[in-house]
Design an enzyme around this catalytic site. Structure first.
Site, PDB file in Angstrom:
ATOM      1  CG  ASP A  33     -10.153  -0.833   8.796  1.00 11.56           C
ATOM      2  OD1 ASP A  33      -9.529  -0.556   7.770  1.00 11.56           O
ATOM      3  OD2 ASP A  33      -9.949  -1.729   9.495  1.00 11.56           O
ATOM      4  NE  ARG A  72      -2.080  -8.595   5.880  1.00  9.69           N
ATOM      5  CZ  ARG A  72      -2.711  -7.906   6.552  1.00  9.69           C
ATOM      6  NH1 ARG A  72      -3.569  -6.915   6.252  1.00  9.69           N
ATOM      7  NH2 ARG A  72      -3.088  -8.213   7.908  1.00  9.69           N
ATOM      8  CG  ASP A  74       1.205  -6.272   7.001  1.00 11.06           C
ATOM      9  OD1 ASP A  74       1.586  -5.471   7.698  1.00 11.06           O
ATOM     10  OD2 ASP A  74       1.443  -6.078   5.730  1.00 11.06           O
ATOM     11  NE  ARG A  79      -4.417  -4.179  -0.191  1.00  7.07           N
ATOM     12  CZ  ARG A  79      -3.759  -4.191   0.931  1.00  7.07           C
ATOM     13  NH1 ARG A  79      -4.059  -4.829   1.950  1.00  7.07           N
ATOM     14  NH2 ARG A  79      -2.949  -3.572   0.994  1.00  7.07           N
ATOM     15  CG  HIS A 124      -8.123  -2.497   4.313  1.00  4.76           C
ATOM     16  ND1 HIS A 124      -7.173  -3.010   4.899  1.00  4.76           N
ATOM     17  CD2 HIS A 124      -8.519  -3.639   3.513  1.00  4.76           C
ATOM     18  CE1 HIS A 124      -6.600  -4.056   4.594  1.00  4.76           C
ATOM     19  NE2 HIS A 124      -7.512  -4.672   3.679  1.00  4.76           N
ATOM     20  CG  ASN A 155      -0.379   0.130   2.642  1.00  5.96           C
ATOM     21  OD1 ASN A 155       0.441   1.294   2.595  1.00  5.96           O
ATOM     22  ND2 ASN A 155      -0.556  -0.745   3.450  1.00  5.96           N
ATOM     23  CB  CYS A 207      -5.659  -1.964  11.131  1.00  9.60           C
ATOM     24  SG  CYS A 207      -5.683  -0.684  10.156  1.00  9.60           S
ATOM     25  CG  ASN A 227      -6.911  -6.611   7.429  1.00  9.64           C
ATOM     26  OD1 ASN A 227      -5.824  -6.140   7.637  1.00  9.64           O
ATOM     27  ND2 ASN A 227      -8.065  -6.183   6.643  1.00  9.64           N
TER      28      ASN A 227
HETATM   29  N1  ARG Z   1       0.079  -3.379   5.644  1.00 12.27           N
HETATM   30  C1  ARG Z   1      -1.339  -4.032   5.813  1.00 12.27           C
HETATM   31  C2  ARG Z   1      -1.828  -4.155   4.481  1.00 12.27           C
HETATM   32  O1  ARG Z   1      -1.579  -3.392   3.403  1.00 12.27           O
HETATM   33  C3  ARG Z   1      -2.034  -2.996   6.799  1.00 12.27           C
HETATM   34  C4  ARG Z   1      -3.360  -3.374   7.132  1.00 12.27           C
HETATM   35  C5  ARG Z   1      -4.104  -2.674   7.771  1.00 12.27           C
HETATM   36  N2  ARG Z   1      -5.687  -3.203   8.086  1.00 12.27           N
HETATM   37  C6  ARG Z   1      -6.692  -2.522   7.894  1.00 12.27           C
HETATM   38  N3  ARG Z   1      -7.791  -3.249   8.471  1.00 12.27           N
HETATM   39  N4  ARG Z   1      -6.696  -1.427   7.452  1.00 12.27           N
HETATM   40  O2  ARG Z   1      -2.641  -5.108   4.232  1.00 12.27           O
END
Ligand code: ARG
Length: 266
Positions: free
Chosen positions: A166, A88, A63, A135, A164, A19, A260, A69
């Protein structure tokens, strides 16, 4: 009583770039990350009154701290994530093991449907919003809606920094909403406006959205959010909430913050 799942940041770090916030050259400081994460757990437990559960951190999965997530959970059912990025996807089995051990009915989506759990699904008792495009695949929401017997309103995320749901939308316990409208396409903005009346919506200003003001955890009237969000805090105060700012800058380097780092278990 709100129960939240968290994972200690023992192996947290910036090991890849999936990201726009992540830069391997902008490495997190392990000690600071641990101190910040512990401060978050303390505020959630002692000030917001949440009950925390923890899963084991795993080497090589930096992560895994972002438990939001892991899955969407509701009434004893868990639909585990299918991550878009291979980096991930390696987390998936650890989350599935945890839900299985805790007695959830684990229901998997088709393997080709990307879906990133509660990071993309948020809402109110009457309906949920489902973030898609960056995503999660929009098609995941048909299935989820059937599994959970819930209305899910898909909303398109158009700014890569807010990948995301959130990161740019936070429903509050009294029916209000914090959000960052430019993160959504115009149709999604209309959908949100049609479902939450204007007096209940706070459009977070850009500098605070970029501090991840919307990545907040709401427990009853308590809202735990990142530091550096004074206008959001003032709005929360005026609307009867108690804001609790926590410095989480080490996690912002990975594109995450308070919300998160937690997964609501009920
Ligand atoms: N580095 C992680 C990703 O890019 C961060 C995730 C953050 N989570 C969230 N629910 N916004 O997937």
């Amino acid at each position: 009583m709100s129960r939240l799942l968290m994972c200690p940041p023992d192996y947290f770090g910036i090991e890849y770039e999936i990201n726009p916030w992540m830069r391997v050259s902008n490495q997190s400081d392990g000690d600071r990350a641990r101190t910040q994460w512990q401060a978050l757990t303390r505020v959630l437990e002692d000030e917001a009154g949440a009950k925390l559960e923890f899963m084991e951190p795993v080497p090589g999965l930096p992560d895994l701290v972002f438990t939001a997530n892991a899955s969407v959970l509701h009434e004893g059912k868990a639909v585990p994530s299918r991550f878009r990025h291979p980096e991930r996807q390696r987390e998936e089995r650890h989350f599935i093991d945890w839900f299985t051990k805790k007695g959830y009915e684990v229901i998997k989506l088709d393997a080709e449907l990307y879906f990133e759990g509660a990071g993309d699904v948020l809402g109110f008792p009457e309906f949920w919003f489902g973030g898609y495009r960056q995503r999660t695949d929009i098609r995941a929401y048909d299935k989820l809606s059937t599994i959970f017997s819930k209305i899910i309103l898909p909303v398109e995320l158009v700014d890569q920094r807010f990948y995301h749901l959130d990161t740019c939308l936070c429903p509050l316990s009294g029916g209000e909403l914090l959000y960052f409208p430019p993160a959504f396409d115009s149709y999604a903005q209309t959908v949100i406006a049609a479902h939450v009346e204007q007096s209940k919506r706070f459009a977070v200003p850009s500098p605070e959205a970029e501090r991840f003001a919307c990545n907040a955890v709401c427990v009853d009237r308590h809202v735990v959010l990142p530091t550096g969000c004074p206008e959001t805090m003032a709005w929360l105060n005026q609307h009867g909430y108690i804001p609790h700012p926590v410095d989480l800058d080490e996690f912002l380097k990975a594109g995450g913050s308070a919300k998160c780092l937690t997964l609501a278990l009920d």
